[in-house]
Design an enzyme around this catalytic site. Structure first.
Site, mmCIF file in Angstrom:
data_model
loop_
_atom_site.group_PDB
_atom_site.id
_atom_site.type_symbol
_atom_site.label_atom_id
_atom_site.label_comp_id
_atom_site.label_asym_id
_atom_site.label_seq_id
_atom_site.Cartn_x
_atom_site.Cartn_y
_atom_site.Cartn_z
ATOM 1 N N LYS A 45 1.163 -1.472 -0.007
ATOM 2 C CA LYS A 45 -0.026 -0.216 -0.145
ATOM 3 C C LYS A 45 0.833 1.057 -0.140
ATOM 4 O O LYS A 45 0.871 2.509 -0.832
ATOM 5 C CB LYS A 45 -1.292 0.279 1.113
ATOM 6 C CG LYS A 45 -1.860 1.246 1.254
ATOM 7 C CD LYS A 45 -2.838 1.010 0.632
ATOM 8 C CE LYS A 45 -3.478 2.413 0.699
ATOM 9 N NZ LYS A 45 -4.739 2.479 0.054
ATOM 10 N N ILE A 59 -0.337 6.743 9.275
ATOM 11 C CA ILE A 59 -1.231 5.753 9.166
ATOM 12 C C ILE A 59 -1.338 4.603 8.025
ATOM 13 O O ILE A 59 -1.804 4.547 7.202
ATOM 14 C CB ILE A 59 -2.968 6.513 9.113
ATOM 15 C CG1 ILE A 59 -2.961 6.943 10.547
ATOM 16 C CG2 ILE A 59 -3.416 5.477 9.844
ATOM 17 C CD1 ILE A 59 -3.884 7.804 11.196
ATOM 18 N N PRO A 60 -0.069 3.849 8.433
ATOM 19 C CA PRO A 60 -0.188 2.885 7.351
ATOM 20 C C PRO A 60 -0.768 1.498 7.825
ATOM 21 O O PRO A 60 -1.515 1.351 8.819
ATOM 22 C CB PRO A 60 1.165 2.167 7.897
ATOM 23 C CG PRO A 60 1.899 3.053 8.801
ATOM 24 C CD PRO A 60 0.889 3.328 9.359
ATOM 25 N N HIS A 61 -1.759 1.057 6.715
ATOM 26 C CA HIS A 61 -2.827 -0.283 6.560
ATOM 27 C C HIS A 61 -2.600 -1.037 4.873
ATOM 28 O O HIS A 61 -2.143 -0.256 4.376
ATOM 29 C CB HIS A 61 -3.902 0.697 7.045
ATOM 30 C CG HIS A 61 -4.069 1.802 5.218
ATOM 31 N ND1 HIS A 61 -4.139 3.175 5.897
ATOM 32 C CD2 HIS A 61 -5.112 1.965 4.722
ATOM 33 C CE1 HIS A 61 -3.957 3.971 4.713
ATOM 34 N NE2 HIS A 61 -4.889 3.475 3.769
ATOM 35 N N GLY A 62 -3.406 -1.702 5.208
ATOM 36 C CA GLY A 62 -3.061 -2.473 3.961
ATOM 37 C C GLY A 62 -4.172 -1.868 2.616
ATOM 38 O O GLY A 62 -5.069 -1.015 2.859
#
Length: 139
Positions: A45, A59-62
């Site tokens: 991502k 705010i890392p996320h998949g």
């Protein structure tokens, strides 16, 4: 969204961006929010969309198609008092997100609103200990 001490890595030394994303992902994994394949999804991502939101926060996320690896909604937080280089920005708080169904966007929106207050973010970055950090975060 409330957090507890187990969801936080407090006063971490600076490290490379992708290592930081792996660390915040492992924290999500350790707390039972995700399955292991979600972590590489977070890294993927980041290659296509930066997760920096301003104010020294990312705010890392998949990826959407990897939500199947989310067991339950939750967040993890890494606190970098000295900051880390995050593309052209410096990040002090890295917040990993895992959300089931539509909770992902809700969590993102709530955090973005909460973290748009510079004084609030500054108090988190300057927290003296993990207990203070958690208490401030949960306000």
């Amino acid at each position: 969204m409330k957090i507890n001490k187990e969801q936080v890595e407090f006063q971490q030394d600076s490290e490379l961006k992708m290592e930081a994303i792996k660390k915040v992902g492992r924290k999500l994994l350790d707390n039972g929010f995700i399955e292991d394949p979600y972590i590489p999804s977070m890294l993927e991502k980041e290659k296509t969309d930066t997760t920096y939101i301003g104010n020294g926060i990312a705010i890392p996320h998949g990826l959407n198609e990897d939500k199947k690896y989310v067991k339950k909604s939750g967040i993890s937080v890494i606190h970098y008092p000295e900051g880390i280089q995050y593309d052209d920005e410096v990040v002090y708080l890295l917040i990993g997100i895992a959300g089931t169904d539509n909770e992902h966007l809700e969590i993102l929106q709530n955090l973005a609103i909460k973290l748009s207050d510079e004084n609030y973010v500054n108090s988190l970055v300057k927290a003296k200990n993990i207990d203070d950090f958690v208490n401030i975060f949960n306000q």
